[in-house]
Design a protein around this motif. Structure first.
Motif, short mmCIF file in Angstrom:
data_model
loop_
_atom_site.label_atom_id
_atom_site.label_comp_id
_atom_site.label_asym_id
_atom_site.label_seq_id
_atom_site.Cartn_x
_atom_site.Cartn_y
_atom_site.Cartn_z
N ILE A 66 -10.83 -4.71 -2.12
CA ILE A 66 -10.48 -4.15 -3.43
C ILE A 66 -9.57 -2.93 -3.26
O ILE A 66 -8.54 -2.80 -3.93
CB ILE A 66 -11.74 -3.79 -4.23
N ARG A 67 -9.94 -2.05 -2.34
CA ARG A 67 -9.15 -0.83 -2.13
C ARG A 67 -7.81 -1.12 -1.45
O ARG A 67 -6.87 -0.35 -1.59
CB ARG A 67 -9.95 0.18 -1.34
N ALA A 68 -7.73 -2.21 -0.72
CA ALA A 68 -6.48 -2.54 -0.02
C ALA A 68 -5.36 -2.86 -1.01
O ALA A 68 -4.18 -2.78 -0.66
CB ALA A 68 -6.70 -3.71 0.91
N ASN A 69 -5.69 -3.21 -2.22
CA ASN A 69 -4.68 -3.52 -3.23
C ASN A 69 -4.06 -2.26 -3.82
O ASN A 69 -3.14 -2.34 -4.62
CB ASN A 69 -5.29 -4.38 -4.35
N GLN A 70 -4.55 -1.09 -3.44
CA GLN A 70 -4.00 0.18 -3.91
C GLN A 70 -3.07 0.73 -2.82
O GLN A 70 -3.53 1.05 -1.72
CB GLN A 70 -5.12 1.18 -4.21
N PRO A 71 -1.77 0.81 -3.09
CA PRO A 71 -0.80 1.20 -2.05
C PRO A 71 -1.08 2.54 -1.38
O PRO A 71 -0.82 2.71 -0.20
CB PRO A 71 0.53 1.26 -2.81
N SER A 72 -1.65 3.48 -2.08
CA SER A 72 -1.89 4.79 -1.49
C SER A 72 -3.02 4.76 -0.46
O SER A 72 -3.20 5.70 0.30
CB SER A 72 -2.23 5.81 -2.59
N GLU A 73 -3.78 3.70 -0.41
CA GLU A 73 -4.94 3.60 0.48
C GLU A 73 -4.69 2.76 1.73
O GLU A 73 -5.59 2.57 2.53
CB GLU A 73 -6.12 2.98 -0.29
N ASN A 74 -3.49 2.25 1.92
CA ASN A 74 -3.24 1.28 2.99
C ASN A 74 -3.60 1.78 4.39
O ASN A 74 -4.25 1.08 5.15
CB ASN A 74 -1.79 0.82 2.97
N ALA A 75 -3.17 2.98 4.77
CA ALA A 75 -3.45 3.48 6.12
C ALA A 75 -4.95 3.67 6.34
O ALA A 75 -5.47 3.32 7.39
CB ALA A 75 -2.71 4.79 6.36
N THR A 76 -5.62 4.20 5.33
CA THR A 76 -7.07 4.40 5.44
C THR A 76 -7.80 3.08 5.56
O THR A 76 -8.71 2.93 6.37
CB THR A 76 -7.58 5.18 4.20
#
Length: 80
Positions: free
Chosen positions: A13-23
């Motif tokens: 779910i969080r991977a679909n948010q671009p700002s969270e990719n590295a994390t």
């Protein structure tokens, strides 16, 4: 293993948010490594149990099994 499935769903779910990719990528690596480590530990334990169930003399086993046996017997001695 239900909790592992929950972690994967939350990461997806969080991977679909671009700002969270590295994390998410770092968390995915840790999740993958911990799963692999658990698998290897389980398989190694099963293999050791299998080898010792064959009633092979310690003299005929390699040094690693002899050391493991000595460590196991020492821990049982202190447990009693």
């Amino acid at each position: 293993m239900f909790w592992r499935r929950e972690e994967i769903i939350r990461l997806n779910i969080r991977a679909n948010q671009p700002s969270e990719n590295a994390t998410i990528l770092r968390a995915g690596y840790l999740l993958l490594y911990s799963s692999w480590e658990g698998f290897i530990r389980s398989i190694a334990n099963l293999y050791v149990v299998f080898v010792f169930s064959r009633d092979i003399s310690l003299h005929d086993l390699r040094d690693g099994f002899q050391a493991f046996s000595a460590k196991f017997l020492k821990s049982k001695q202190f447990a009693n």
